[in-house]
Motif scaffolding. Structure first.
Motif, PDB file in Angstrom:
ATOM      1  N   SER A 373      36.031   6.514  44.601  1.00 26.68           N
ATOM      2  CA  SER A 373      36.710   7.797  44.451  1.00 26.68           C
ATOM      3  C   SER A 373      35.700   8.941  44.311  1.00 26.68           C
ATOM      4  O   SER A 373      35.896  10.023  44.866  1.00 26.68           O
ATOM      5  CB  SER A 373      37.644   7.767  43.241  1.00 26.68           C
ATOM      6  N   ASP A 374      34.600   8.707  43.589  1.00 20.84           N
ATOM      7  CA  ASP A 374      33.556   9.726  43.460  1.00 20.84           C
ATOM      8  C   ASP A 374      32.887   9.996  44.802  1.00 20.84           C
ATOM      9  O   ASP A 374      32.584  11.141  45.144  1.00 20.84           O
ATOM     10  CB  ASP A 374      32.506   9.285  42.439  1.00 20.84           C
ATOM     11  N   ALA A 375      32.643   8.923  45.552  1.00 23.22           N
ATOM     12  CA  ALA A 375      32.044   9.082  46.878  1.00 23.22           C
ATOM     13  C   ALA A 375      32.969   9.875  47.795  1.00 23.22           C
ATOM     14  O   ALA A 375      32.512  10.706  48.595  1.00 23.22           O
ATOM     15  CB  ALA A 375      31.741   7.713  47.475  1.00 23.22           C
ATOM     16  N   PHE A 376      34.264   9.638  47.670  1.00 23.17           N
ATOM     17  CA  PHE A 376      35.235  10.376  48.491  1.00 23.17           C
ATOM     18  C   PHE A 376      35.209  11.861  48.152  1.00 23.17           C
ATOM     19  O   PHE A 376      35.210  12.720  49.052  1.00 23.17           O
ATOM     20  CB  PHE A 376      36.632   9.795  48.265  1.00 23.17           C
ATOM     21  N   VAL A 377      35.179  12.185  46.862  1.00 27.07           N
ATOM     22  CA  VAL A 377      35.104  13.591  46.429  1.00 27.07           C
ATOM     23  C   VAL A 377      33.812  14.226  46.948  1.00 27.07           C
ATOM     24  O   VAL A 377      33.809  15.365  47.428  1.00 27.07           O
ATOM     25  CB  VAL A 377      35.181  13.691  44.897  1.00 27.07           C
ATOM     26  N   LEU A 378      32.717  13.501  46.849  1.00 27.32           N
ATOM     27  CA  LEU A 378      31.417  13.993  47.325  1.00 27.32           C
ATOM     28  C   LEU A 378      31.467  14.341  48.808  1.00 27.32           C
ATOM     29  O   LEU A 378      31.092  15.443  49.216  1.00 27.32           O
ATOM     30  CB  LEU A 378      30.348  12.935  47.064  1.00 27.32           C
ATOM     31  N   VAL A 379      31.933  13.391  49.621  1.00 21.90           N
ATOM     32  CA  VAL A 379      31.947  13.584  51.077  1.00 21.90           C
ATOM     33  C   VAL A 379      32.897  14.714  51.460  1.00 21.90           C
ATOM     34  O   VAL A 379      32.571  15.557  52.307  1.00 21.90           O
ATOM     35  CB  VAL A 379      32.342  12.274  51.789  1.00 21.90           C
ATOM     36  N   LEU A 380      34.074  14.751  50.822  1.00 20.12           N
ATOM     37  CA  LEU A 380      35.039  15.798  51.147  1.00 20.12           C
ATOM     38  C   LEU A 380      34.491  17.175  50.789  1.00 20.12           C
ATOM     39  O   LEU A 380      34.598  18.129  51.584  1.00 20.12           O
ATOM     40  CB  LEU A 380      36.352  15.542  50.418  1.00 20.12           C
ATOM     41  N   THR A 381      33.889  17.308  49.600  1.00 20.05           N
ATOM     42  CA  THR A 381      33.312  18.596  49.197  1.00 20.05           C
ATOM     43  C   THR A 381      32.184  19.005  50.140  1.00 20.05           C
ATOM     44  O   THR A 381      32.073  20.169  50.531  1.00 20.05           O
ATOM     45  CB  THR A 381      32.778  18.511  47.753  1.00 20.05           C
ATOM     46  N   PHE A 382      31.360  18.046  50.517  1.00 19.37           N
ATOM     47  CA  PHE A 382      30.251  18.311  51.444  1.00 19.37           C
ATOM     48  C   PHE A 382      30.768  18.803  52.794  1.00 19.37           C
ATOM     49  O   PHE A 382      30.308  19.819  53.330  1.00 19.37           O
ATOM     50  CB  PHE A 382      29.423  17.036  51.616  1.00 19.37           C
ATOM     51  N   LEU A 383      31.755  18.086  53.354  1.00 21.14           N
ATOM     52  CA  LEU A 383      32.271  18.453  54.675  1.00 21.14           C
ATOM     53  C   LEU A 383      32.975  19.811  54.649  1.00 21.14           C
ATOM     54  O   LEU A 383      32.836  20.603  55.586  1.00 21.14           O
ATOM     55  CB  LEU A 383      33.226  17.365  55.177  1.00 21.14           C
ATOM     56  N   LEU A 384      33.734  20.077  53.577  1.00 19.00           N
ATOM     57  CA  LEU A 384      34.407  21.363  53.477  1.00 19.00           C
ATOM     58  C   LEU A 384      33.395  22.501  53.365  1.00 19.00           C
ATOM     59  O   LEU A 384      33.586  23.583  53.937  1.00 19.00           O
ATOM     60  CB  LEU A 384      35.345  21.383  52.273  1.00 19.00           C
ATOM     61  N   THR A 385      32.306  22.279  52.634  1.00 27.59           N
ATOM     62  CA  THR A 385      31.269  23.299  52.504  1.00 27.59           C
ATOM     63  C   THR A 385      30.641  23.609  53.857  1.00 27.59           C
ATOM     64  O   THR A 385      30.422  24.770  54.216  1.00 27.59           O
ATOM     65  CB  THR A 385      30.177  22.840  51.522  1.00 27.59           C
ATOM     66  N   VAL A 386      30.355  22.570  54.615  1.00 25.47           N
ATOM     67  CA  VAL A 386      29.670  22.741  55.897  1.00 25.47           C
ATOM     68  C   VAL A 386      30.609  23.265  56.984  1.00 25.47           C
ATOM     69  O   VAL A 386      30.265  24.192  57.731  1.00 25.47           O
ATOM     70  CB  VAL A 386      29.038  21.405  56.342  1.00 25.47           C
ATOM     71  N   LEU A 387      31.800  22.684  57.063  1.00 31.04           N
ATOM     72  CA  LEU A 387      32.689  22.968  58.186  1.00 31.04           C
ATOM     73  C   LEU A 387      33.709  24.074  57.915  1.00 31.04           C
ATOM     74  O   LEU A 387      34.208  24.691  58.855  1.00 31.04           O
ATOM     75  CB  LEU A 387      33.437  21.690  58.596  1.00 31.04           C
ATOM     76  N   VAL A 388      34.055  24.326  56.654  1.00 25.94           N
ATOM     77  CA  VAL A 388      35.055  25.358  56.336  1.00 25.94           C
ATOM     78  C   VAL A 388      34.356  26.494  55.592  1.00 25.94           C
ATOM     79  O   VAL A 388      33.854  27.422  56.197  1.00 25.94           O
ATOM     80  CB  VAL A 388      36.229  24.766  55.523  1.00 25.94           C
ATOM     81  N   ASP A 389      34.341  26.436  54.271  1.00 28.64           N
ATOM     82  CA  ASP A 389      33.589  27.412  53.473  1.00 28.64           C
ATOM     83  C   ASP A 389      33.460  26.896  52.051  1.00 28.64           C
ATOM     84  O   ASP A 389      34.156  25.953  51.642  1.00 28.64           O
ATOM     85  CB  ASP A 389      34.228  28.810  53.489  1.00 28.64           C
ATOM     86  N   LEU A 390      32.586  27.526  51.305  1.00 30.23           N
ATOM     87  CA  LEU A 390      32.283  27.067  49.951  1.00 30.23           C
ATOM     88  C   LEU A 390      33.470  27.233  49.021  1.00 30.23           C
ATOM     89  O   LEU A 390      33.699  26.407  48.128  1.00 30.23           O
ATOM     90  CB  LEU A 390      31.076  27.834  49.414  1.00 30.23           C
ATOM     91  N   THR A 391      34.251  28.290  49.215  1.00 32.16           N
ATOM     92  CA  THR A 391      35.404  28.524  48.352  1.00 32.16           C
ATOM     93  C   THR A 391      36.378  27.358  48.416  1.00 32.16           C
ATOM     94  O   THR A 391      36.812  26.823  47.386  1.00 32.16           O
ATOM     95  CB  THR A 391      36.123  29.825  48.764  1.00 32.16           C
ATOM     96  N   ALA A 392      36.728  26.961  49.632  1.00 27.00           N
ATOM     97  CA  ALA A 392      37.645  25.831  49.797  1.00 27.00           C
ATOM     98  C   ALA A 392      37.039  24.552  49.235  1.00 27.00           C
ATOM     99  O   ALA A 392      37.736  23.729  48.630  1.00 27.00           O
ATOM    100  CB  ALA A 392      37.984  25.654  51.278  1.00 27.00           C
ATOM    101  N   ALA A 393      35.736  24.371  49.422  1.00 26.38           N
ATOM    102  CA  ALA A 393      35.076  23.147  48.951  1.00 26.38           C
ATOM    103  C   ALA A 393      35.156  23.013  47.439  1.00 26.38           C
ATOM    104  O   ALA A 393      35.494  21.947  46.909  1.00 26.38           O
ATOM    105  CB  ALA A 393      33.618  23.139  49.410  1.00 26.38           C
TER     106      ALA A 393
END
Length: 571
Positions: A373-393
């Protein structure tokens, strides 16, 4: 009471501390010079705005902050946000956004939220920090390679698509200066770790470009000459209708500044064996961001790398941070005429190194060895930061991590019927806290709740109570292992009490801990159920049941107080 750390430290200030602070301040001021310019340029703004920020915000954070050795200024964490806001709203929009963020930060400190912000989950901070590092690296490819691109798209994937399409236009001399800067930084750090590697890399790159007459883009060719002094203070012009769309990014800036500054202060505490004042630090960060904008700067926060340099250079008090700001102001006055010669590819090389340092790949990889679950949160936050924006992440990461925490807490909370154990039908004789030898009258059921009684485990509680096939005369809920209860838990107990009243069942609560007891008192639940139905321990609860059933009570044997907790062992 708000008391800056500086005021405390000056009470016993000495000559030895003054010399240590002077050396540290000069050192970190020199280190901050190339970084301040590089972060501003990476954000799509002139380099002097980074210098203004480092001078003004750095001075105010040290003057008013809650850390002994914190160094403030522009950081890589803000590059993504600042470039996005400035690109959409212009510098005036960024200035208003930063002013709002400063107000938010001051409110965080006034309402003593410094301790709460440190509870942002580690996978979330690692995910967006690594994501920011990747984004910063991607923004430097054009200047590092000298690519001939008129407009670089803001979106990550489109940006790299354009890079690959135009990679044939790279300039060998520009790339050589950028790579050479990186190599000089790595060599200096390896052999002479106490020297300002990034400043040396920038100077060497500038000298090589001038001596060899390399045709490379410089600060002067893109931005012109740097001003030699700070601008006159002024508030940006704005209209009130501009505020509403900027609230969300302003809050993100405030949260990021709070997280970054408190994380930096915590790291510094570990290095010096001290303890910072989080709420004072937040107020200082807010004032510093407002001050930065008044003097034409950009958002600022505590800088972990520069703070660590400050500590390693021997800083003892916030005076070192004040000296660092003064040194930067002097460097701006002295070095502004020659700063225009600095190659942009050299600053790009510096930011490539910064990106690698920010990524903290060892932490990123280590999280994958923990819960999925921690790895999932990590990857999702990382991808949102890179592909969407930091606010959403940050928003999605914090919400998801909170939901996963609630789920975990509900997993470790259980509700079980222990009537059989009390009657001796369950083998629990080896448990020193077992109540297997106690006699439970017929018509009495005993349930035990283990863990926090909150909204995440209410379904577990309700499902367990469905095992009561027919109404009983007395229902005892044992709560000796419930250390916390929330409004949902109180509501469910109130509903259970009403249901028991309709069915002719007496509800009794046993072994209430301090926090739940206060919550029950404030909510009025104790008055509704009657004080006599809240018993200190299971023996008193069973005697209460006997009173309801019209049976004689059993004498309770009082045991000695526990040496560890001070409570009677029968609880």
């Amino acid at each position: 009471m708000y008391t800056p750390k500086l005021f405390t430290e000056l009470r016993d200030y000495s000559r030895e501390k003054a010399f240590s602070d002077l050396f540290a301040g000069i050192t970190v001021g020199i280190v901050a010079l190339p970084l301040a310019m590089a972060f501003a340029i990476a954000s799509g703004l002139p380099p002097e705005r980074g210098l203004f920020t480092a001078i003004i915000a750095g001075f105010l954070i040290s003057l008013l902050g809650g850390s002994k050795v914190q160094i403030g200024g522009p950081t890589g964490a803000f590059v993504v946000l600042v470039s996005a806001i400035a690109g959409q709203y212009g510098y005036s929009g960024l200035a208003l956004c930063t002013l709002l963020a400063g107000i938010f930060l001051i409110l965080f400190g006034i309402f003593r939220m410094g301790g709460l912000i440190k509870f942002i989950p580690f996978p979330v901070t690692t995910g967006f920090t690594t994501g920011i590092a990747v984004v910063i690296f991607s923004t430097q490819i054009k200047d590092l390679f000298g690519l001939h691109i008129d407009t670089v798209p803001a979106e990550f994937l489109q940006k790299w698509h354009v890079y690959l399409q135009n990679m044939g236009s790279f300039e060998p001399s520009t790339l050589a200066v950028g790579i050479g800067t990186i190599l000089v930084i790595l060599v200096v750090r390896h052999f002479w770790p106490k020297l300002p590697a990034m400043l040396i890399g920038m100077i060497v790159a500038t000298l090589c470009a001038q001596v060899l007459h390399l045709d490379v883009a410089t600060i002067g060719s893109r931005f012109g000459e740097l001003p030699r002094m700070l601008p006159a203070p002024s508030f940006p012009d704005f209209h009130f209708e501009q505020i509403a769309p900027l609230i969300k990014p302003a809050f993100t800036i405030a949260m990021l500044a709070a997280i970054e500054s408190l994380l930096s202060a915590t790291v510094a505490d570990g290095m010096i064996g001290g303890r910072h004042r989080p709420n004072a630090e937040l107020i200082a960060q807010g004032v510093a961001n407002i001050g930065s904008i008044v003097f034409g700067g950009i958002p600022a926060t505590g800088a972990i790398a520069r703070t660590a340099t400050n500590v390693k250079s021997g800083a003892k008090t916030p005076v070192a941070g004040i000296i660092h700001a003064i040194v930067l102001a002097l460097l701006l006055l002295i070095c502004a005429p020659v700063a225009k010669l600095i190659p942009l590819s050299a600053l790009a090389g510096i930011l490539v190194v910064v990106s690698y340092n920010m990524s903290e790949l060892h932490h990123f990889v280590a999280i994958f060895k923990g819960p999925r679950s921690d790895a999932f949160v990590l990857v999702l936050t990382f991808l949102l930061t890179v592909l969407v924006d930091l606010t959403a992440a940050v928003q999605v990461g914090v919400v998801l991590a909170s939901l996963l925490f609630i789920w975990r807490m509900s997993e470790i909370t259980n509700v079980s019927m222990i009537t059989d154990e009390v009657r001796g039908e369950d083998d629990a004789s080896e448990d020193p806290n077992s109540i297997a030898l106690r006699e439970v009258p017929k018509g009495v059921e005993v349930y035990e709740v283990n863990g926090p009684f909150f909204f995440g485990m209410i379904n577990t509680f309700k499902n367990a109570l469905r095992n009561v096939e027919k109404p009983v005369s007395v229902l005892i809920i044992r709560t000796r292992n419930v250390l916390a209860v929330d409004a949902t838990g109180i509501h469910v107990l109130r509903e259970l009490h009403q249901r028991c009243q309709k069915e002719g069942t007496q509800l009794v609560i046993s072994g209430v801990q301090p926090q739940p007891l206060k919550a029950f008192q404030r909510s009025g639940l104790i008055e509704e159920m009657g004080k006599e139905n809240f018993c200190e321990n299971i023996d008193e609860a069973l005697n209460r049941a006997r009173v309801v059933l019209g049976l004689p009570q059993v004498e309770i044997e009082r045991k000695p107080f526990c040496a560890f907790c001070g409570r009677e062992e029968l609880v």
